[in-house]
Structure formats: C-alpha cells, structure tokens
Write a protein that holds these residues in place. Structure first.
Motif, short mmCIF file in Angstrom:
data_model
loop_
_atom_site.label_atom_id
_atom_site.label_comp_id
_atom_site.label_asym_id
_atom_site.label_seq_id
_atom_site.Cartn_x
_atom_site.Cartn_y
_atom_site.Cartn_z
N LEU A 185 0.44 4.34 0.85
CA LEU A 185 0.37 5.13 2.08
C LEU A 185 1.19 4.45 3.19
O LEU A 185 1.95 5.11 3.92
CB LEU A 185 -1.08 5.30 2.52
N TYR A 186 1.05 3.15 3.27
CA TYR A 186 1.75 2.38 4.30
C TYR A 186 3.26 2.35 4.05
O TYR A 186 4.06 2.49 4.98
CB TYR A 186 1.20 0.96 4.33
N ASP A 211 0.85 -1.18 0.00
CA ASP A 211 0.00 0.00 0.00
C ASP A 211 0.89 1.24 0.00
O ASP A 211 1.74 1.40 0.89
CB ASP A 211 -0.88 -0.01 1.25
N ARG A 216 -5.06 5.99 7.49
CA ARG A 216 -5.98 6.54 6.49
C ARG A 216 -6.86 7.64 7.06
O ARG A 216 -7.35 8.50 6.33
CB ARG A 216 -6.84 5.42 5.90
N LYS A 217 -7.09 7.61 8.37
CA LYS A 217 -7.94 8.60 9.01
C LYS A 217 -7.13 9.70 9.72
O LYS A 217 -7.71 10.57 10.36
CB LYS A 217 -8.85 7.90 10.05
N ARG A 218 -5.82 9.66 9.62
CA ARG A 218 -4.99 10.56 10.43
C ARG A 218 -5.30 12.04 10.19
O ARG A 218 -5.39 12.81 11.14
CB ARG A 218 -3.51 10.27 10.19
N ILE A 233 -3.16 0.68 9.56
CA ILE A 233 -3.49 1.34 8.28
C ILE A 233 -4.84 2.05 8.39
O ILE A 233 -5.04 3.10 7.77
CB ILE A 233 -3.45 0.34 7.09
N THR A 234 -5.75 1.54 9.20
CA THR A 234 -7.05 2.20 9.40
C THR A 234 -6.83 3.58 10.01
O THR A 234 -7.43 4.57 9.55
CB THR A 234 -7.95 1.36 10.32
#
Length: 195
Positions: free
Chosen positions: A14-15, A12, A53-55, A49-50
């Motif tokens: 983002l990861y 991913d 994604r919401k950071r 990762i959840t």
C-alpha cells in the motif's frame, strides 16, 4: 524489475503504491488539495501509513471530503464521527475539519484555494535534488508562510511541519530522492495543466 524508491515507504504494498503513483505528483484541484491537507492534519502524532490504511474509511465518514457538506455539520456529526472506529477519533481534529471546511469555502470563493496554496511556490513545483532523506527538511520558509496564512484564515492542524509534508505529498515540492525512479517523472509533471 526492482525499482529504486525513497526508503521511507519500505516494502508495504500500500505504501509503495502510494509512493509510486501519488506522493510528489503535482495536485492542482482545490477539493483534492483540501482533502490531503485534512488527512495530513489527522496524521499529526501518527505514522502516515496509519492514515493511508484508513483513507477510504475517512472518505466515507466525511462524505467524499466535500467541503460544502462538511461546513454545515455540527455537534451531532462530531459525536457520530467519534463513534466511527474506521477513522482517527480525535475530537479536536474532527472539529478542526468542520472549521477548515468553512475556511476553505471562504478562500475558494475569494481567490481559489489552489491558487491560494500554489502561490507559496510561485505556481510551480520546487525541484529538489536530495541524495539522502537526511537532506530533506521538515519545514521551509514557504511552509511556514503557508501555515501562517492558513491559520490567519481560520485553519487548524496546519503547522509548518504538517504543511511541509502536505507540500511534499501534493508535489508542490519534489522531494523524491534523485536516485528514486519517481523523481524525474514527477519533475516532468511540473507544468500546470491549461484550463
């Protein structure tokens, strides 16, 4: 060129960006440490990762994670946050964040939050040399001690496993695998900046 990474971040984008640029990099700034500890508390029971994604939604909802602002919040703010679909809507974690802001301010005033945390690793990142993820612990004696002291000062959602994940993320321990491209770079950042 393909970089060798710790396998936990997968593919991913983002990861992998988080792994390459943030995870394991020593963080010394008190407010940034507090934000990361709060986000690790929100992760409890979820995949990182959840939260990642919401950071940005978290940062907006919690006004940049400014403890002095959050410490003054009450029930109306809890209700507002419970209605925010951009974050993890968990009453206990939201209420803990408000209480944790108050605890942060007390520690910051007395001794400095960064020093309070970093003393658990004697002020320098622990340089582990794990070859596989199976070698990395989920908690350590230092994490248990930090968790216990945080709780004694009023923090919640800071058990030893959460605290150890926080220590990994903030570079208090370098748990990048020795074959990972980021291991040596994080090790080179081990000295605390002057000032």
């Amino acid at each position: 060129m393909d970089l060798t990474r710790c396998p936990w971040c997968g593919q991913d984008p983002l990861y992998t960006a988080y792994h390459d640029t943030e995870w394991g990099v020593p963080e010394w700034e008190a407010r940034a440490l507090w934000e990361k500890l709060i986000l690790d508390g929100f992760q409890a029971g979820l995949a990182w990762i959840t939260i990642l994604r919401k950071r940005e939604a978290f940062r907006a909802a919690f006004q940049g994670f400014e403890p002095a602002v959050i410490a003054s919040w009450g029930e109306a703010d809890v209700v507002r946050l419970l209605g925010d679909a951009g974050i993890v809507r968990h009453r206990g974690k939201i209420e803990a964040t408000i209480g944790n802001a108050r605890a942060f301010l007390a520690i910051e005033e007395r001794q400095g939050f960064s020093d309070f945390l970093w003393k658990h690793v004697e002020g320098r990142p622990v340089q582990n040399r794990f070859a596989t993820m199976a070698e990395a612990p989920t908690e350590t004696a230092a994490a248990r001690a930090m968790s216990k002291e945080l709780k004694a000062h009023g923090f919640r959602f800071c058990g030893p496993t959460i605290v150890y994940a926080f220590m990994q993320a903030t570079g208090m321990v370098n748990d990048h695998l020795v074959g990972c491209h980021a291991h040596d770079r994080c090790a080179s950042l081990a000295a605390r900046p002057a000032g």
